[in-house]
Design a protein around this motif. Structure first.
Motif, mmCIF file in Angstrom:
data_model
loop_
_atom_site.group_PDB
_atom_site.id
_atom_site.type_symbol
_atom_site.label_atom_id
_atom_site.label_comp_id
_atom_site.label_asym_id
_atom_site.label_seq_id
_atom_site.Cartn_x
_atom_site.Cartn_y
_atom_site.Cartn_z
ATOM 1 N N VAL B 310 8.304 8.092 -86.989
ATOM 2 C CA VAL B 310 7.066 8.832 -86.713
ATOM 3 C C VAL B 310 7.366 10.315 -86.506
ATOM 4 O O VAL B 310 6.654 11.182 -87.015
ATOM 5 C CB VAL B 310 6.357 8.228 -85.488
ATOM 6 C CG1 VAL B 310 5.398 9.205 -84.883
ATOM 7 C CG2 VAL B 310 5.588 6.995 -85.900
ATOM 8 N N MET B 313 8.075 11.672 -89.910
ATOM 9 C CA MET B 313 6.927 11.634 -90.808
ATOM 10 C C MET B 313 5.874 12.662 -90.399
ATOM 11 O O MET B 313 5.281 13.322 -91.254
ATOM 12 C CB MET B 313 6.324 10.235 -90.792
ATOM 13 C CG MET B 313 5.416 9.960 -91.941
ATOM 14 S SD MET B 313 5.381 8.231 -92.351
ATOM 15 C CE MET B 313 4.617 7.530 -90.956
ATOM 16 N N LEU B 314 5.665 12.831 -89.087
ATOM 17 C CA LEU B 314 4.696 13.834 -88.641
ATOM 18 C C LEU B 314 5.165 15.230 -89.031
ATOM 19 O O LEU B 314 4.357 16.062 -89.467
ATOM 20 C CB LEU B 314 4.495 13.755 -87.134
ATOM 21 C CG LEU B 314 3.632 12.604 -86.658
ATOM 22 C CD1 LEU B 314 3.524 12.625 -85.162
ATOM 23 C CD2 LEU B 314 2.261 12.691 -87.259
ATOM 24 N N VAL B 317 4.363 15.564 -92.631
ATOM 25 C CA VAL B 317 2.933 15.702 -92.910
ATOM 26 C C VAL B 317 2.455 17.096 -92.537
ATOM 27 O O VAL B 317 1.736 17.753 -93.299
ATOM 28 C CB VAL B 317 2.136 14.619 -92.148
ATOM 29 C CG1 VAL B 317 0.661 14.913 -92.192
ATOM 30 C CG2 VAL B 317 2.397 13.265 -92.742
#
Lengths: 75, 335
Positions: B310, B313-314, B317
């Motif tokens: 996470v 991935m954040l 993004v």
């Protein structure tokens, strides 16, 4: 009321905030599972976005947890 | 037959090792019952003198989370060297750790490519580095001895400590006395300062990672869009063309600055809170249900994996969002 008791009560009260996170994660997974059931081919993509959404919702719960831990062990 | 030989270590099937460890667990629990450790938020220094003294940094102590950092770095470098050796041999079907690393990196690369499009080359290294580092750091929590082997010291103020008893001639263990801890004299009570503590339970590490992530997001945004990236924050495009709404747009742009700072907070506290709560859970469960701690280790295995992915991935993004123009043009990069 002495300080130790107030600490414990405060830590417990701080964790009330996790209600919102729990409801939020439930809503996120609800939407994701419905999407996956309707379109199983997209489940990989949906899953990635679902985990992102859960992480965002969970962050709020983690703030509560950090506040509770700070109350218990630091102050 | 082939699959059968894989499930053996030194010719003994793996299940007997599991049985052996279960018996050892029960025996250790009977002879050395665990005590509930003091939950300590800041990292403890293992050496009592500062390693160096700087003008800006002040006294710099070697803490136990710093040891974990060095170990994690060494593990990552060894992993990289192993993979490099195997890859330079030119084998097309990698096995073992190389195969695992290839699978992870391929997954990360595909994920980045579907989201970031042509900026994959710039964004992928951050995603991969953060994910691998945080993964190794989080999984160190599962190694026996981390958080439980260390120096015995006098208890800090506000802490009771436990009496000690010898295991071998110069190795001691803490134990829970029959009566209250306070009945033991203050000088005979000790507390444990572990050699290695999980790095993610130190806010310094998570804040550093979050700062790297957020600052590099701005850098990548500036590289992608040039000076017009700054209109995301200081939105003067519509300030004069639309009299009242322009001012509102400008205010919304200023709010974006605050949201960047809240990103730093949420990044760092998410990782810190999850892993710190996980290690406190392991402490408490190890004391309450010493034999049934294993399911919680499995839970922490997944929490460590999810938090690592996470965080990476954040970052990815946010970075790929920064490469897309803020206005109503240049859309369609996102999948």
């Amino acid at each position: 009321m002495d300080a130790a008791a107030a600490k414990l009560i405060g830590a417990g009260l701080a964790m009330i905030g996790t209600i919102g996170a729990g409801a939020g994660i439930g809503i996120v997974v609800n939407g994701a599972v419905q999407g996956m059931a309707r379109n199983p081919d997209a489940s990989g993509n949906v899953q990635v976005n679902m985990i992102l959404g859960i992480a965002f919702a969970e962050a709020v719960a983690i703030y509560c947890l950090v506040v509770a831990l700070l109350i218990l062990f630091v102050f | 037959m082939n699959s059968n030989s894989k499930n053996r270590i030194f010719g003994i099937p793996n299940r007997y090792y599991v049985l052996l460890f279960l018996i050892l667990l029960v025996l250790a629990q009977i002879f050395f019952p665990p005590v509930r450790p003091h939950v300590q938020l800041p990292a403890e220094p293992i050496l009592h003198y500062p390693v160096f003294q700087g003008a800006v940094t002040g006294q710099f102590f070697w803490t136990n989370t710093l040891t974990a950092m060095v170990i994690a770095d060494i593990l990552l470098v060894l992993m990289a060297l192993t993979v490099r050796r195997v890859v330079s041999k030119g084998e097309m079907v990698p096995k073992g750790i190389t195969g695992a690393v290839e699978a992870i990196l391929e997954m990360i690369h595909n994920l980045t490519e579907t989201t970031a499009g042509k900026w994959t080359k710039a964004i992928f290294p951050f995603f991969a580095t953060i994910t691998l580092l945080v993964l190794v750091v989080n999984w160190m929590e599962l190694i026996p001895g981390v958080d439980s082997i260390g120096f015995l010291e006098q208890p800090r103020p506000g802490e009771l400590g436990f009496p000690i008893k010898p295991v071998t001639s110069n190795i001691y263990t803490l134990y829970q006395p029959k009566g209250a801890v306070q009945t033991i004299q203050a000088g005979d009570r000790y507390t444990l300062v572990p050699f290695v503590r999980v790095l993610s339970t130190d806010l310094n590490f998570t804040v550093a990672l979050a700062l790297i992530s957020v600052v590099m997001t701005q850098v990548i945004g500036l590289r992608a869009l040039g000076p017009s990236y700054l209109t995301k924050y200081f939105n003067v495009k519509t300030l004069f063309s639309r009299p009242i709404f322009g001012v509102i747009d400008f205010g919304v742009g200023l709010l974006e600055i605050i949201s960047e700072f809240s990103k730093i907070l949420s990044f760092s506290f998410r990782l810190f809170g999850n892993i710190f709560a996980g290690s406190v859970l392991l402490f408490v469960m190890g004391t309450l249900l010493p034999i049934l701690q294993s399911p919680f280790l499995l839970l922490e295995f997944f929490v460590g994996l999810i938090q690592a992915v996470v965080f990476g991935m954040l970052t990815m993004v946010f970075m790929s969002l920064a490469t897309i123009g803020h206005g109503d043009h240049e859309e369609g990069h996102a999948s």
